[in-house]
Write an enzyme that holds these catalytic residues in place. Structure first.
Site, short mmCIF file in Angstrom:
data_model
loop_
_atom_site.label_atom_id
_atom_site.label_comp_id
_atom_site.label_asym_id
_atom_site.label_seq_id
_atom_site.Cartn_x
_atom_site.Cartn_y
_atom_site.Cartn_z
N LEU A 32 41.91 -33.84 0.11
CA LEU A 32 42.37 -34.01 1.27
C LEU A 32 43.17 -35.39 0.33
O LEU A 32 43.83 -35.52 0.71
CB LEU A 32 41.28 -34.78 2.42
N THR A 47 34.83 -35.11 4.50
CA THR A 47 35.78 -34.08 4.51
C THR A 47 35.75 -32.17 4.37
O THR A 47 34.90 -32.26 3.29
CB THR A 47 37.02 -34.72 3.70
N ASP A 48 37.08 -32.01 4.10
CA ASP A 48 37.22 -30.97 3.88
C ASP A 48 37.83 -30.96 2.34
O ASP A 48 37.74 -31.66 2.16
CB ASP A 48 38.29 -29.12 4.88
N TRP A 49 37.49 -29.91 2.71
CA TRP A 49 38.10 -29.87 0.26
C TRP A 49 39.53 -30.60 0.05
O TRP A 49 40.41 -29.86 0.93
CB TRP A 49 37.76 -28.70 -0.50
N TYR A 88 41.48 -29.95 8.78
CA TYR A 88 42.28 -30.30 7.78
C TYR A 88 43.25 -30.89 8.53
O TYR A 88 44.17 -32.22 9.22
CB TYR A 88 43.35 -29.58 6.83
#
Length: 624
Positions: A343, A339-341, A303
């Site tokens: 965004l 991506t990470d969760w 992030y």
């Protein structure tokens, strides 16, 4: 799909009942040619890239967009997958797989709610059946956070029958790549049995900032040990090449999420950037280089903003310098980048709004964020259900469909290589025989014991099991402890005391329940918590065991205790077996243990083992 015919069976069927083929309902991709007609021979034995070409030619933009999103779903306690009437809590907020497949055209999920092993396998098959009934029958990929760790890590899923092992830190403490690869292979078999085909791990981040809440998910602060463990871990899950018996690894968090400013995690708006006061950015790339060597299937950026390291101060997944120039061009990575969760869009938890982790681009609209992430070079959006934005961007000419096809190709390639198009279903009965197999559990329990790190031994451990030894225990199961001696009610009655502690932490002042579960803040014992332990140590010779999910600061306790252990996720039985010589401690510290919070505050977030006069140095560990 799962009930598609094997080549030999197709041949027999084609000869004996050719006419009936045109009435199979519904036709699925594996048996489709470019004209959408049934042809059991044209596609099944073609090279994967040709099969991908064919499928992309059949997909509409809605289906392509849906492929680029992954989010959570649920399986109920009875193995069903639709929402239950009267559901409460998280179950009310989790979308069903049926809804996401039918209405969003999605086919990548992770579980936010899951039952026991048999029901997990049943629910997985039910999800695949819904996918098979979609227009093209594209199979679902199920991903998971770790399910094998004996810990209270906020990211570790409940084991629910899986073999239990220490966290990554425990493997680093043992520093045995052969064991780490063996673990990966066992976890692979257990995942495979219930249909989990993508691991949202390992973490290649380095624990150079001791206050960071996610230290427990790393292999510690040494880049070279982490690199060895990462390579072995991925080889265990994937094999030398990704194939139909592999679990794809999504190594995270590129390019290294460890050096968070003052240890505050950028899951939350309180701190949005990581810092490099030691100018040590490249050190954090070393474990990822090992992941590339092992052919990790996927990469997840983090992030935070890599402050002043690139041409613009935006989060990793928004950052073209990180994703395209560094990951794609320098490292030649052509796997999936997810991506990470969360965004893109805010998360609503009751009345609480958890802002999207759009750090550096907060002023962009949701659709503009989607475009920037795609332009940066990412393929997939974690924790989001908004494929409509990609559809709109393509229709408005703001993103070329050929660019979307690049990501779609990577995502489809992984499904094909994993064999999901040939048979996505699992054998429910077999799942209950594989998951938690006796030999798997035993090796996991043995590994918990091996990872125990003995820091002080003035008591001349190991002790002998005795029906005369009087033991006082705290935070240890009485029933288990009674197998080693006589359990007494008061410290004054005991010959020895055994107490288990957790590394201290300070909850954030927030209404966000998820944020409250993160172990932020100071690492030292204070006030009554400290005095209670010191009083016990003065009353009776005391053995202290500390769960080191972060590097604890405990100089006073260390001085007063007769023996001190560190663990990285281990049962009461594991600790007691080591104390009483049934097993031996083999662990060495995967990070240093600072001597004070002042030393913690003065060290550099991006530099390993740099606190002044540590209580215990990196790599320390006694044996017997």
């Amino acid at each position: 799909m799962g009930n598609k015919f094997k080549p030999l069976f197709i041949s027999v069927l084609f000869v004996t009942c050719f006419v009936s083929l045109s009435f199979i309902d519904p036709p699925k991709y594996r048996d489709l040619n470019k004209n959408g007609k049934m042809d059991p021979y044209e596609n099944i034995n073609l090279p994967i890239e040709k099969r991908i070409d064919n499928l992309i030619s059949l997909m509409n933009i809605d289906e392509k967009a849906g492929l680029m999103f992954i989010n959570g779903t649920l399986i109920n306690t009875d193995g069903s997958i639709d929402k239950k009437e009267g559901a409460t809590g998280m179950a009310t907020r989790i979308p069903s797989a049926r809804d996401l497949i039918v209405n969003k055209k999605m086919n990548h999920f992770n579980y936010w709610q899951a039952p026991g092993v048999k029901e997990l396998a049943m629910g997985y098959n039910a999800i695949q059946k819904v996918a098979e009934e979609s227009r093209l029958g594209i199979p679902v990929t199920i991903a998971s956070d770790p399910r094998h760790y004996f810990s209270n890590n906020v990211f570790a899923m409940e084991a629910n029958g899986f073999s239990q092992w220490p966290e990554q830190l425990g493997f680093a403490a043992i520093n045995d790549p052969v064991l780490t690869q063996k673990f990966g292979d066992i976890a692979r078999q257990e995942y495979l049995a219930v249909g989990i085909r993508e691991a949202l791990h390992p973490m290649a981040d380095l624990a150079t900032e001791p206050r960071w809440p996610r230290v427990s998910g790393t292999f510690g602060e040494d880049a070279n040990i982490s690199a060895r463990m990462i390579e072995a871990y991925i080889l265990g899950f994937q094999g030398k090449q990704l194939g139909n018996t592999s679990v794809a690894c999504m190594t995270k968090h590129f390019s290294g999420g460890g050096p968070q400013k003052e240890g505050l995690d950028p899951h939350f708006q309180y701190q949005k950037g990581q810092v490099y006061p030691g100018k040590n950015f490249n050190y954090h790339l070393i474990p990822f280089e090992a992941a590339f060597k092992a052919n990790t299937a996927c990469i997840m950026p983090y992030y935070g903003v890599p402050t002043d390291q690139t041409s613009e101060n935006v989060g990793f997944s928004y950052n073209k310098d990180i994703i395209t120039k560094l990951l794609r061009e320098k490292y030649k990575f052509d796997g999936v980048v997810c991506t990470d969760w969360g965004l893109v869009s805010d998360t609503h938890i009751g009345a609480v709004i958890w802002p999207a982790r759009a750090w550096g681009v907060e002023n962009l609209s949701e659709i503009e964020r989607v475009k920037k992430i795609i332009d940066a070079g990412c393929d997939q959006f974690g924790g989001e259900n908004c494929p409509q934005y990609i559809v709109q961007l393509v229709k408005e000419g703001k993103i070329k469909e050929s660019r979307i096809d690049q990501s779609v190709r990577r995502l489809l390639r992984q499904k094909f290589i994993l064999g999901l198009f040939d048979n996505p279903y699992v054998d429910v009965d077999n799942a209950t025989k594989i998951v938690g197999r006796a030999d798997f559990k035993k090796l996991g329990e043995d590994t918990q014991r091996r990872s125990m790190t003995l820091l002080k031994n003035d008591l001349k451990l190991p002790l002998s099991v005795s029906n005369k030894l009087k033991i006082y225990v705290k935070n240890v199961d009485f029933k288990i402890a009674s197998q080693y001696g006589i359990i007494v009610a008061l410290p004054e009655q005991a010959d020895i005391a055994i107490i288990r502690l957790n590394t201290p932490w300070v909850p954030l002042d927030t209404d966000n329940p998820f944020a409250k579960g993160f172990h932020h803040g100071d690492l030292d014992f204070k006030g009554k918590d400290l005095e209670d332990v010191l009083t016990l140590c003065k009353t009776v010779p005391t053995i202290v065991d500390i769960y080191l999910d972060r590097p604890a600061v405990f100089p006073e306790i260390n001085s007063s205790a007769k023996a001190v252990f560190g663990n990285y996720g281990a049962s009461d039985a594991a600790l007691l077996d080591v104390i009483f010589g049934i097993a031996k401690p083999e662990g060495k510290l995967p990070f240093e243990l600072p001597s004070s919070m002042e030393a913690v505050r003065n060290q550099k977030e991006d530099v390993p083992y740099d606190s002044k006069d540590p209580l215990y140095a990196f790599g320390f560990g006694l044996h017997y």
